[in-house]
Design an enzyme around this catalytic site. Structure first.
Site, PDB file in Angstrom:
ATOM      1  N   HIS A   1      20.178  13.826  -3.980  1.00 22.66           N
ATOM      2  CA  HIS A   1      21.276  13.152  -4.658  1.00 22.66           C
ATOM      3  C   HIS A   1      21.804  14.062  -5.771  1.00 22.66           C
ATOM      4  O   HIS A   1      21.058  14.830  -6.368  1.00 22.66           O
ATOM      5  CB  HIS A   1      20.864  11.780  -5.214  1.00 22.66           C
ATOM      6  CG  HIS A   1      20.174  11.811  -6.543  1.00 22.66           C
ATOM      7  ND1 HIS A   1      20.849  11.975  -7.733  1.00 22.66           N
ATOM      8  CD2 HIS A   1      18.868  11.681  -6.881  1.00 22.66           C
ATOM      9  CE1 HIS A   1      19.991  11.953  -8.737  1.00 22.66           C
ATOM     10  NE2 HIS A   1      18.786  11.784  -8.257  1.00 22.66           N
TER      11      HIS A   1
ATOM     12  N   ASP B   1      23.998  12.508 -15.444  1.00 25.04           N
ATOM     13  CA  ASP B   1      23.536  13.879 -15.384  1.00 25.04           C
ATOM     14  C   ASP B   1      22.508  14.208 -14.330  1.00 25.04           C
ATOM     15  O   ASP B   1      22.583  15.245 -13.700  1.00 25.04           O
ATOM     16  CB  ASP B   1      22.993  14.289 -16.764  1.00 25.04           C
ATOM     17  CG  ASP B   1      21.999  13.305 -17.321  1.00 25.04           C
ATOM     18  OD1 ASP B   1      21.487  13.578 -18.405  1.00 25.04           O
ATOM     19  OD2 ASP B   1      21.727  12.280 -16.694  1.00 25.04           O
ATOM     20  N   THR B   2      21.463  13.410 -14.120  1.00 21.58           N
ATOM     21  CA  THR B   2      20.291  13.850 -13.379  1.00 21.58           C
ATOM     22  C   THR B   2      20.577  14.049 -11.897  1.00 21.58           C
ATOM     23  O   THR B   2      21.204  13.210 -11.252  1.00 21.58           O
ATOM     24  CB  THR B   2      19.156  12.832 -13.550  1.00 21.58           C
ATOM     25  OG1 THR B   2      18.970  12.574 -14.938  1.00 21.58           O
ATOM     26  CG2 THR B   2      17.868  13.343 -12.958  1.00 21.58           C
ATOM     27  N   ILE B   3      20.067  15.153 -11.327  1.00 27.43           N
ATOM     28  CA  ILE B   3      20.067  15.378  -9.884  1.00 27.43           C
ATOM     29  C   ILE B   3      18.633  15.247  -9.401  1.00 27.43           C
ATOM     30  O   ILE B   3      17.686  15.364 -10.189  1.00 27.43           O
ATOM     31  CB  ILE B   3      20.634  16.764  -9.515  1.00 27.43           C
ATOM     32  CG1 ILE B   3      19.791  17.884 -10.154  1.00 27.43           C
ATOM     33  CG2 ILE B   3      22.088  16.873  -9.943  1.00 27.43           C
ATOM     34  CD1 ILE B   3      20.195  19.278  -9.740  1.00 27.43           C
TER      35      ILE B   3
END
Length: 590
Positions: free
Chosen positions: A36, A408-410
């Site tokens: 993701h 923000d987070t991947i």
């Protein structure tokens, strides 16, 4: 009734020969990778770029898995691929903190639940590799029976990397042109907002100090600065140029990693020793009051159960850049600022390749009165808020159709040929954050979690989950650990907060977001909006089950198994069917 695999692997080579270890006539083991690229709002124009990034990361990770590499190595490789892309807020091109420094977070968790993590670390191009290095070193004994660390932060993490042979770099080489431009704009907004607060405080103090027989002196309005005159001129000359900045302020989304140009794929990394230089920071010691409208909740269950909806991933290997038509909505009270910013959304009348629909509101740049109101209004929206939710925050969609506002987070989850699972997350954090701030990507159980397989479990079940969203709220709710636990135990929150059995994964995932997250006592009625996207994988002897759910406007995902030639990609979008969008698929292993 599911059929169990007839044979199990005895070993996995690293030269691509693992399939030959299986008896003739039996099916080879299956590996899979899931990606993701963050939850938030992915613009229609940049949708193809986001999905191509996910697709490439899936290919890279699966290449490792097919060669027999363990799941943590595949997770590291896939996330490194995303970190090197400027369109993601991780690694190169990450958001800058208030001092103009790139500080990254990352975590990786293996199939036993062991983890390696780094937080607020400067000078590291690929923080996921440092997290993997910390994980590997945590199993090595130290002298005097010292316990090896599994999380390091700040300069200590940077020194650990150097001591173990990992190259570090100067901050200038991690800053992209677009990240620098965002920093300059946001730094100016901070200065102006704090000036307004100071003027308001001085006016209030002046009123208090007046004697009863003297008239109260109203606060003196501040005169526009040269910068403000220049900005007004730029808006008049090119209103589309202000849309990125305006929308970021209105939604409190200071953590997007979008290019300035709608169709830009991001500027390349600095070459030939030419770093991007930053201006000297002139921030003050405090930030303005932060507040946003609360998010109303409602539940609808008129959709069919999840049932591993592989249809959501069909025909996704070639992301479409076709842009659906949108129409504006008109508020019942056109004079109300709140109604104009948070008016009813409309569904796109045209079908598209997107999983869901596109909502729109009035265009800020096309409404001079509304834009003028914004430029004159105090900046009391959340600075760095990780809300990123277009629907909840009243994002003017049509004006922002070409702009990304991505939380923000991947993250990535992998299942290797041995059936072991691993997960990882990486992030550059929210924009204009305090130096040393650690986000969910560095915290096990918040941004990344794995429930390991019990050796006595005949089903050999294990679960991994990674999240993206409002980091502080995810910390309050222990988001990734709670989601993984729900899938592992097949439970959801019932009356009185007690767990009840839930075998319908659709209801389980929806309940996780609405009950465990949004309705948590530490989240509901908070000034900052609760936004979350979760990607989870459950593995047992019957198959590999992929789930995702989000209450943000969109969520970019990809998946691929070793039995497939192309990754399956989807840009899931929040439609009008309810407050949560979700989907998934099953990969059979027998």
């Amino acid at each position: 009734m599911f059929k169990y695999p007839r044979h199990g692997p005895t070993a996995a080579g690293v030269d691509g020969t693992s399939e030959s270890m299986w008896k003739r006539g039996s099916k080879p083991p299956v590996a899979a990778i899931f990606i993701h690229a963050g939850a938030g709002y992915h613009s229609i124009a940049n949708e193809k770029v986001h999905l191509e990034a996910c697709s490439e990361a899936a290919r890279v990770g699966l290449r490792f898995l097919r060669a027999g590499a363990p799941a943590p190595d595949a997770v590291e490789a896939a996330i490194k691929c995303l970190e090197d892309k400027e369109i993601t807020n991780a690694g190169f091109g990450s958001n800058l903190n208030m001092d103009g420094v790139v500080e990254c977070d990352a975590t990786i968790v293996d199939h036993l639940g062991r983890s390696g993590a780094c937080g607020a670390v400067p000078g590291i191009k690929n923080p996921i590799s440092l997290a993997k290095l910390i994980l590997d070193a945590s199993s090595q004994p130290l002298s005097l029976r010292r316990v090896p660390p599994n999380i390091l932060v700040g300069v200590g993490a940077q020194e650990f990397a150097e001591e173990h042979g990992m190259s570090t770099t100067q901050n200038e080489y991690l800053v992209s042109k677009n990240a620098k431009d965002r920093y300059i704009r946001w730094n100016e907004d901070l200065r102006k907002a704090e000036a307004r607060l100071s003027a308001a405080a001085a006016g209030a103090a002046n009123s208090v100090c007046n004697y009863p027989d003297q008239p109260k002196t109203p606060p003196t309005p501040t005169s526009p600065t040269l910068v403000e005159y220049d900005r007004a001129a730029n808006v008049a000359a090119n209103p589309s140029q202000i849309r990125d900045h305006t929308s970021a302020i209105l939604t409190g989304t200071w953590n997007e990693g979008q290019p300035d140009s709608p169709h830009s794929t991001g500027s390349p990394a600095p070459e030939n020793g030419s770093p991007v230089m930053l201006p000297t920071s002139s921030r003050s010691s405090h930030s303005p009051t932060q507040r946003t409208a609360p998010n109303g909740q409602h539940r609808t269950t008129d959709r069919s159960p999840l049932s591993f909806m592989s249809a959501a991933f069909q025909s996704r290997s070639s992301p479409s850049s076709k842009r659906p038509r949108v129409r504006k909505s008109v508020s019942d009270d056109p004079t109300s600022m709140a109604s104009r910013l948070h008016g009813p959304s409309t569904v796109s009348p045209a079908a598209s390749s997107h999983d869901g629909s596109v909502s729109t509101d009035e265009d800020l740049a096309d409404d001079p009165e509304l834009l003028a109101h914004f430029l004159d209004a105090p900046c009391d929206l959340p600075m760095g808020g990780t809300s990123g939710t277009a629907v909840d925050a009243g994002l003017p969609h049509e004006s922002s159709a070409d702009l990304d506002m991505v939380t923000d987070t991947i993250g990535a989850i992998a299942v290797d040929l041995k059936g072991n699972i691993a997960a990882g997350s990486s992030s550059g954090g929210i924009g204009m954050k305090h130096r040393g701030r650690i986000g969910p990507a560095a915290l096990v159980g918040i941004g990344t979690a794995v429930v390991p397989e019990d050796p006595d479990d005949e089903w050999a079940c294990s679960v991994a989950a990674v999240t993206s969203g409002t980091g502080e709220h995810m910390a309050t709710t222990q988001a990734s650990a709670k989601c993984a636990e729900r899938l592992f135990t097949d439970t959801r929150r019932g009356p009185g907060g007690r767990d009840i059995e839930e075998v319908d994964e659709h209801n389980l995932m929806e309940s996780f977001i609405l009950d465990d997250f949004m309705n948590h006592p530490g989240v509901r009625n908070q000034p900052s909006t609760g936004a979350i996207g979760v990607m989870a994988v459950k593995k047992d002897r019957t198959g590999i089950y992929f789930y995702f759910a989000h209450n943000t406007d969109s969520f970019a995902l990809a998946s691929m198994s070793s039995a497939e030639r192309e990754p399956s990609c989807v840009m899931s979008r929040l439609g009008k069917n309810g407050p949560v969008a979700q989907g998934g698929r099953k990969i059979r292993v027998d």
